[in-house]
Design a protein around this motif. Structure first.
Motif, mmCIF file in Angstrom:
data_model
loop_
_atom_site.group_PDB
_atom_site.id
_atom_site.type_symbol
_atom_site.label_atom_id
_atom_site.label_comp_id
_atom_site.label_asym_id
_atom_site.label_seq_id
_atom_site.Cartn_x
_atom_site.Cartn_y
_atom_site.Cartn_z
ATOM 1 N N GLU A 238 -3.834 10.061 -35.831
ATOM 2 C CA GLU A 238 -3.377 10.664 -34.564
ATOM 3 C C GLU A 238 -2.943 9.565 -33.596
ATOM 4 O O GLU A 238 -1.942 9.706 -32.885
ATOM 5 C CB GLU A 238 -4.503 11.502 -33.928
ATOM 6 C CG GLU A 238 -4.707 12.846 -34.624
ATOM 7 C CD GLU A 238 -5.734 13.727 -33.906
ATOM 8 O OE1 GLU A 238 -6.176 13.372 -32.792
ATOM 9 O OE2 GLU A 238 -6.093 14.774 -34.486
ATOM 10 N N THR A 239 -3.689 8.468 -33.580
ATOM 11 C CA THR A 239 -3.341 7.354 -32.682
ATOM 12 C C THR A 239 -1.989 6.761 -33.069
ATOM 13 O O THR A 239 -1.118 6.542 -32.222
ATOM 14 C CB THR A 239 -4.437 6.265 -32.754
ATOM 15 O OG1 THR A 239 -5.690 6.869 -32.455
ATOM 16 C CG2 THR A 239 -4.165 5.137 -31.782
ATOM 17 N N ASP B 160 0.353 8.201 -34.720
ATOM 18 C CA ASP B 160 1.359 9.221 -34.423
ATOM 19 C C ASP B 160 1.738 9.183 -32.938
ATOM 20 O O ASP B 160 2.919 9.101 -32.573
ATOM 21 C CB ASP B 160 0.755 10.592 -34.799
ATOM 22 C CG ASP B 160 1.798 11.697 -34.850
ATOM 23 O OD1 ASP B 160 3.003 11.387 -34.698
ATOM 24 O OD2 ASP B 160 1.411 12.869 -35.046
ATOM 25 N N GLU B 161 0.725 9.197 -32.074
ATOM 26 C CA GLU B 161 0.995 9.238 -30.627
ATOM 27 C C GLU B 161 1.677 7.960 -30.139
ATOM 28 O O GLU B 161 2.453 7.996 -29.186
ATOM 29 C CB GLU B 161 -0.312 9.478 -29.852
ATOM 30 C CG GLU B 161 -0.761 10.934 -29.979
ATOM 31 C CD GLU B 161 -2.223 11.146 -29.606
ATOM 32 O OE1 GLU B 161 -2.800 10.304 -28.885
ATOM 33 O OE2 GLU B 161 -2.793 12.173 -30.046
ATOM 34 N N THR C 257 -2.618 16.283 -37.946
ATOM 35 C CA THR C 257 -1.392 15.491 -37.773
ATOM 36 C C THR C 257 -0.637 15.351 -39.096
ATOM 37 O O THR C 257 -1.236 15.229 -40.162
ATOM 38 C CB THR C 257 -1.697 14.092 -37.193
ATOM 39 O OG1 THR C 257 -0.522 13.277 -37.304
ATOM 40 C CG2 THR C 257 -2.827 13.388 -37.924
ATOM 41 N N ARG D 30 -7.136 3.512 -29.893
ATOM 42 C CA ARG D 30 -5.900 3.295 -29.135
ATOM 43 C C ARG D 30 -5.938 1.943 -28.409
ATOM 44 O O ARG D 30 -4.988 1.161 -28.451
ATOM 45 C CB ARG D 30 -5.740 4.456 -28.127
ATOM 46 C CG ARG D 30 -4.579 4.325 -27.166
ATOM 47 C CD ARG D 30 -3.271 4.661 -27.859
ATOM 48 N NE ARG D 30 -2.125 4.441 -27.001
ATOM 49 C CZ ARG D 30 -1.215 5.383 -26.744
ATOM 50 N NH1 ARG D 30 -1.313 6.581 -27.273
ATOM 51 N NH2 ARG D 30 -0.181 5.113 -25.991
ATOM 52 N N LYS E 116 -11.381 7.930 -30.539
ATOM 53 C CA LYS E 116 -9.926 7.848 -30.554
ATOM 54 C C LYS E 116 -9.417 6.947 -29.421
ATOM 55 O O LYS E 116 -8.480 6.163 -29.618
ATOM 56 C CB LYS E 116 -9.336 9.255 -30.429
ATOM 57 C CG LYS E 116 -7.858 9.281 -30.693
ATOM 58 C CD LYS E 116 -7.343 10.691 -30.759
ATOM 59 C CE LYS E 116 -5.872 10.743 -30.470
ATOM 60 N NZ LYS E 116 -5.412 12.119 -30.329
ATOM 61 N N TYR F 70 -3.691 22.496 -31.441
ATOM 62 C CA TYR F 70 -4.236 21.468 -32.336
ATOM 63 C C TYR F 70 -3.999 21.862 -33.785
ATOM 64 O O TYR F 70 -4.291 22.986 -34.182
ATOM 65 C CB TYR F 70 -5.752 21.280 -32.129
ATOM 66 C CG TYR F 70 -6.257 20.009 -32.810
ATOM 67 C CD1 TYR F 70 -6.307 18.805 -32.129
ATOM 68 C CD2 TYR F 70 -6.628 20.019 -34.161
ATOM 69 C CE1 TYR F 70 -6.721 17.636 -32.761
ATOM 70 C CE2 TYR F 70 -7.047 18.854 -34.796
ATOM 71 C CZ TYR F 70 -7.098 17.663 -34.090
ATOM 72 O OH TYR F 70 -7.505 16.507 -34.716
#
Ligand SMILES: Cc1ncc(C[n+]2csc(CCOP(=O)(O)OP(=O)(O)O)c2C)c(N)n1
Ligand code: SF4
Ligand SMILES: [Mg+2]
Lengths: 76, 257
Positions: free
Chosen positions: B41-42, B44-45, B16, B200, B196, B13
């Motif tokens: 992060e969302t 990014d993913e 990001t 998403r 999170k 971890y």
């Protein structure tokens, strides 16, 4: 026997010393430094070897200053 | 010794890259930073950095565009849902999210909030409820609890004169345009992970043109509440959560609470 070991790296200059990570860690691995950083805050430091690399501290860190490493260590 | 596991292949971890390197302007322990990071992060993913546009509010998170490395616009006070609507309608292929505090979303921007939800714009609305106007010095907000002191209600909110704390999330949930609606917090690791997942789900719903996802995050304002961050989080659990219960209210178009 393999054991999971973790460790944290704190960006000590960006840490604002809020201490939220210290309560998020179930193994009480994090304490606060005695000296202060450039902003004048005490910063998070690891205080024992019990870290499992669960990432809980890093996830609740408002400033995202904690990086977490985890590895399987072969122990005898 | 621990140091020998510090190598790139063991990294599990780190912040990001979609968060910029700029130091956050928030007070120590403030939940705004965690919410920013979970959105990024969302994004990014999902691999949608170049397709995402965020709207920053007026309030402590007015500088959100400096911290989240996606295209952003900053709206006039309370008008983020109107600006988000315009952007989404002009560029329907983009992922749009708004980011607002309780003063912004539930006071001056109440009309924009309700009509955007009612129109069911395909976007994600993030609502940070810290029960106070953080940026301007802790004045009473519509969300301030009964009896809760603020700089404009120093003896506590007197509901006979000042009205009742507004649960705007419960108000917008039944609107037909709202597809998902839930309330979260970011003070524990489990709560952050849940938030999170909700973000998403909201981004996926807007891609599928299902309507609006409304996500409230009950968060701390340590400075406004005049508490240390850990004490503020405890106070939040004991006082805010009973009035603003954490959990899903509407999921996939169906009321669940
Ligand atoms: C039109 C207008 N009215 C009032 C203000 C003053 N003002 C700035 S921020 C703010 C409230 C912010 O509170 P909130 O939305 O809860 O955000 P927080 O700082 O708590 O995150 C107000 C009233 C303004 N900037 N513009
Ligand atoms: S004043 Fe409150 S909401 Fe604003 S940054 Fe500080 S703790 Fe966060
Ligand atoms: Mg607020």
């Amino acid at each position: 026997m393999a054991k999971i070991k973790g460790t944290i790296v704190v960006d000590k200059e960006q840490c604002k010393g809020c201490e939220v990570c210290t309560t998020a860690c179930q193994f009480k691995c994090i304490g606060m430094s005695k000296e202060v950083n450039g902003k004048g805050y005490r910063y998070a430091i690891s205080v024992n070897d019990d870290c499992t690399g669960c990432t809980n501290c890093a996830i609740v860190c408002p400033d995202g200053v904690i990086s977490v490493y985890r590895a399987k260590i072969d122990s005898q | 010794m621990m140091e020998n596991i510090i190598s790139p292949e063991n990294l599990v971890y780190t912040k990001t890259k979609l968060m910029t390197d700029k130091a956050l302007s928030y007070c120590p322990g403030c939940g705004h930073g965690v919410v920013h990071r979970m959105i990024m992060e969302t994004v990014d993913e999902m691999g949608i950095q170049d397709k995402t546009i965020g709207i920053a509010p007026v309030g402590c998170s007015v500088l959100a565009y400096d911290f989240m490395n996606v295209d952003m616009q900053q709206a006039a006070h309370g008008r983020a849902p109107a600006l988000g609507t315009a952007i989404k309608r002009l560029m329907p292929g983009k992922y749009v999210f708004t980011y607002q505090g309780d003063g912004d979303l539930a006071a001056i921007g109440t009309a924009e909030t309700i009509h955007c939800c009612n129109r069911g714009e395909d976007m994600v609305m993030i609502f940070i409820n810290n029960a106070i106007y953080g940026m301007t010095g802790g004045q009473m907000a519509p969300t301030t609890l009964e009896g809760m002191p603020s700089s404009t209600s120093p003896y506590g909110r007197d509901v006979a004169r000042m009205g009742y704390p507004l649960r705007i999330t419960e108000m917008v949930a039944p609107l037909a345009g709202v597809y998902n609606c839930s309330r979260h917090s970011v003070h524990t690791p489990a709560a952050v992970r849940k938030l999170k997942r909700a973000i998403r789900k909201g981004f996926e719903a807007q891609a599928d043109k299902k309507g609006l996802t409304f996500i409230e995050v009950v968060s701390n304002c340590n400075s406004g509440w005049k508490k240390t961050p850990n004490d503020a989080n405890k106070w939040m659990e004991e006082n805010l959560f009973p009035y603003y219960p954490i959990g899903d209210i509407k999921i996939d178009g169906k009321m669940v609470a």
